[in-house]
Write an enzyme that holds these catalytic residues in place. Structure first.
Site, PDB file in Angstrom:
ATOM      1  N   SER A   1      -9.111 -12.982  -6.675  1.00  0.00           N
ATOM      2  CA  SER A   1      -8.459 -12.401  -5.503  1.00  0.00           C
ATOM      3  C   SER A   1      -7.413 -13.324  -4.923  1.00  0.00           C
ATOM      4  O   SER A   1      -7.548 -14.549  -4.982  1.00  0.00           O
ATOM      5  CB  SER A   1      -9.520 -12.098  -4.434  1.00  0.00           C
ATOM      6  OG  SER A   1      -8.927 -11.411  -3.364  1.00  0.00           O
TER       7      SER A   1
ATOM      8  N   GLY B   1     -14.042 -13.215   3.312  1.00  0.00           N
ATOM      9  CA  GLY B   1     -14.754 -13.296   4.590  1.00  0.00           C
ATOM     10  C   GLY B   1     -13.871 -13.729   5.742  1.00  0.00           C
ATOM     11  O   GLY B   1     -14.302 -14.481   6.611  1.00  0.00           O
TER      12      GLY B   1
ATOM     13  N   GLY C   1     -11.541 -11.306   7.402  1.00  0.00           N
ATOM     14  CA  GLY C   1     -10.999 -10.180   8.168  1.00  0.00           C
ATOM     15  C   GLY C   1      -9.877  -9.431   7.487  1.00  0.00           C
ATOM     16  O   GLY C   1      -9.338  -8.478   8.043  1.00  0.00           O
TER      17      GLY C   1
ATOM     18  N   GLY D   1     -10.230  -7.823   4.694  1.00  0.00           N
ATOM     19  CA  GLY D   1     -10.788  -6.748   3.876  1.00  0.00           C
ATOM     20  C   GLY D   1     -11.067  -7.124   2.431  1.00  0.00           C
ATOM     21  O   GLY D   1     -10.960  -6.271   1.536  1.00  0.00           O
ATOM     22  N   SER D   2     -11.475  -8.374   2.190  1.00  0.00           N
ATOM     23  CA  SER D   2     -11.752  -8.754   0.789  1.00  0.00           C
ATOM     24  C   SER D   2     -12.920  -7.940   0.236  1.00  0.00           C
ATOM     25  O   SER D   2     -12.950  -7.601  -0.946  1.00  0.00           O
ATOM     26  CB  SER D   2     -12.041 -10.251   0.658  1.00  0.00           C
ATOM     27  OG  SER D   2     -13.374 -10.560   1.039  1.00  0.00           O
TER      28      SER D   2
ATOM     29  N   GLU E   1     -19.250  -0.928  -0.019  1.00  0.00           N
ATOM     30  CA  GLU E   1     -19.069  -1.529   1.319  1.00  0.00           C
ATOM     31  C   GLU E   1     -20.354  -1.414   2.143  1.00  0.00           C
ATOM     32  O   GLU E   1     -20.695  -2.317   2.901  1.00  0.00           O
ATOM     33  CB  GLU E   1     -17.933  -0.818   2.070  1.00  0.00           C
ATOM     34  CG  GLU E   1     -16.549  -1.401   1.836  1.00  0.00           C
ATOM     35  CD  GLU E   1     -16.242  -2.615   2.715  1.00  0.00           C
ATOM     36  OE1 GLU E   1     -16.590  -3.744   2.305  1.00  0.00           O
ATOM     37  OE2 GLU E   1     -15.655  -2.451   3.782  1.00  0.00           O
TER      38      GLU E   1
ATOM     39  N   ASP F   1     -11.658   0.289   5.786  1.00  0.00           N
ATOM     40  CA  ASP F   1     -11.136  -0.744   4.879  1.00  0.00           C
ATOM     41  C   ASP F   1     -11.006  -0.231   3.445  1.00  0.00           C
ATOM     42  O   ASP F   1      -9.978  -0.430   2.796  1.00  0.00           O
ATOM     43  CB  ASP F   1     -12.063  -1.977   4.888  1.00  0.00           C
ATOM     44  CG  ASP F   1     -11.936  -2.795   6.162  1.00  0.00           C
ATOM     45  OD1 ASP F   1     -11.261  -2.327   7.093  1.00  0.00           O
ATOM     46  OD2 ASP F   1     -12.509  -3.898   6.216  1.00  0.00           O
TER      47      ASP F   1
END
Ligand SMILES: Nc1ncnc2c1ncn2[C@@H]1O[C@H](COP(=O)(O)OP(=O)(O)O)[C@@H](O)[C@H]1O
Ligand SMILES: C[C@@](O)(CCOP(=O)(O)O)CC(=O)O
Ligand SMILES: [Mg+2]
Length: 395
Positions: free
Chosen positions: A134, A139, A141, A143-144, A191, A202
């Protein structure tokens, strides 16, 4: 043959947390992606394992397919998107526990669980290898977790009977509407495993891209020609979305009437943000007016996020620092640290931006400027058999 999928991260312009409780929120995709590549071994590989390599944390997990069959004796697949039952979560937990995830990375267990649920629901107990990496900070905010679930769902579905493979297309391709819906539904189930009680905003913005308004599961795609520039500051203070979402729900149970008013106020702010973003921009003056309104709404939203108890000393430091330059700032995502957004008006000089960034970096924060509102999830095949266009289904 291998499939690669990529899904973008996001910023929330207004409405985080309140969206979990039924208020509207506005989000946009950003041009930072999570990539998943997935392949089934050939007979020559002689590999009977399901593996997940997480490059960002330099960890790899794998299970013999026979072990997964043993853990899931009643596995049926493929199934339509559905929530992982508590019973199945326990079965998966035993598979995850066996991998001895280091204590410092324990938050990863939820992501690994989501992978096992998504993969086995769609493909059953089949050997495969998934590799994840990625461009997003994990972690923080942005949206990982959603980008992870969307990219995983996309790659898993792209190698299933649900997707007719188009080999005539080289490079990134987009899913059809029905397939996007399927990717989004499965990603939402992932999610749920990571967040506990996600609103779905998200995974939806990561799936569809661009800018969206989202309320109670309903998606409105926003059309805008307003140039929007946000400085993203990562406070680098670690936090966990699941815990923060739960803390807001607990506060709501303690103070239902007061919190209902907070959520109603956020709903109005998000609707106003969406209206401003969508209204036509005839000239520079109109842009400046809109930016001033947006800035004020961001400040109001930040105040309400403080009411919800999800701000943090590091976020307050970013607020104070940017206020010296008369710039408006709000947290984005779950808060408690993580990332913060500062609106950069179109007429703001580059010199001022440089000074703000230097001030923020002196505090130990990390600043980034990301493109806002790009494509949603995409996928591409590689190692394609030479059979021309549309070879039909592979699985
Ligand atoms: N690239 C990745 N590799 C491994 N796990 C990931 C990755 N991206 C996300 N995750 C999972 O998502 C979790 C972070 O999600 P969350 O707390 O919601 O923060 P955010 O979504 O804001 O980045 C991680 O602890 C992990 O379980
Ligand atoms: C707090 C919330 O509104 C957004 C969470 O985003 P992130 O995981 O912090 O990127 C939760 C949700 O909407 O599911
Ligand atoms: Mg998340």
């Amino acid at each position: 043959m291998e499939v690669r999928a990529r899904a973008p991260g996001k910023i929330i312009l207004a409405g985080e947390h309140a969206v979990v409780h039924g208020s509207a929120a506005v989000a946009a995709s950003i041009d930072l992606y999570t990539y998943v590549s997935l392949r089934f071994p050939t007979p020559a590989d002689n590999d009977e394992r399901l593996s997940l390599q997480l490059k960002d944390v330099s960890l790899e997990f794998s299970w013999p397919v026979a072990r997964i069959k043993e853990a899931f004796p009643n596995l049926e697949n493929p199934i339509p998107p559905s929530s992982c039952s508590l019973e199945t979560l326990k079965l998966i937990a035993s598979l995850v526990d066996e991998q001895n995830i280091p204590e410092s990375n324990i938050g990863l267990a939820a992501g690994v669980t989501a992978f096992l649920w998504l993969f086995t629901s769609i493909h059953g107990c089949k050997p495969a290898k998934a590799v994840v990496n990625s461009e997003l900070p994990l972690g923080s905010g942005l949206g990982s977790s959603a980008a992870f679930c969307v990219a995983l769902s996309a790659a898993i579905l792209a190698l299933s009977d649900s997707v007719t493979m188009d080999f005539s297309h080289r490079g990134w391709q987009v899913f059809g509407e029905n397939q996007l819906e399927l990717v989004n539904k499965w990603a939402f189930e992932g999610e749920k495993i990571i967040h506990g009680k996600p609103s779905g905003i998200d995974n939806t913005v990561s799936t569809y891209g661009n800018m969206i308004k989202f309320k109670s599961g309903d998606l409105t795609r926003l059309k805008t020609n307003m140039p929007l520039k946000m400085l993203i500051t990562n406070t680098k203070v670690g936090r966990n979305t699941k815990a923060l979402v739960a803390s807001v729900s607990e506060r709501t149970l303690r103070h239902p009437t007061a919190m209902a008013s907070v959520f109603t106020a956020v709903d109005s702010i998000s609707n106003e943000v969406a209206a401003i973003i969508q209204s036509p921009v005839p000239d520079d003056l109109a842009i400046t007016e809109k930016e001033e309104k947006l800035a004020e709404l961001m400040e109001m939203n930040q105040g309400l996020l403080q009411c919800m108890g999800v701000s943090h000393a590091s976020i307050e430091t970013v607020l104070r620092t940017t206020l010296k330059y008369k710039l408006s700032t709000k947290l984005t995502g779950a808060g408690g640290g993580g990332c913060v957004l500062t609106l950069l008006p179109t007429l703001l000089s580059g010199t001022v931006v440089d000074k703000v960034v230097a001030d923020l970096e002196t505090c130990g924060f990390q600043c980034l400027l990301a493109g806002i509102g790009g494509n949603g999830v995409e996928f591409s095949y590689s190692g394609i058999p030479d059979i021309g266009a549309n070879g039909g289904n592979f699985s």
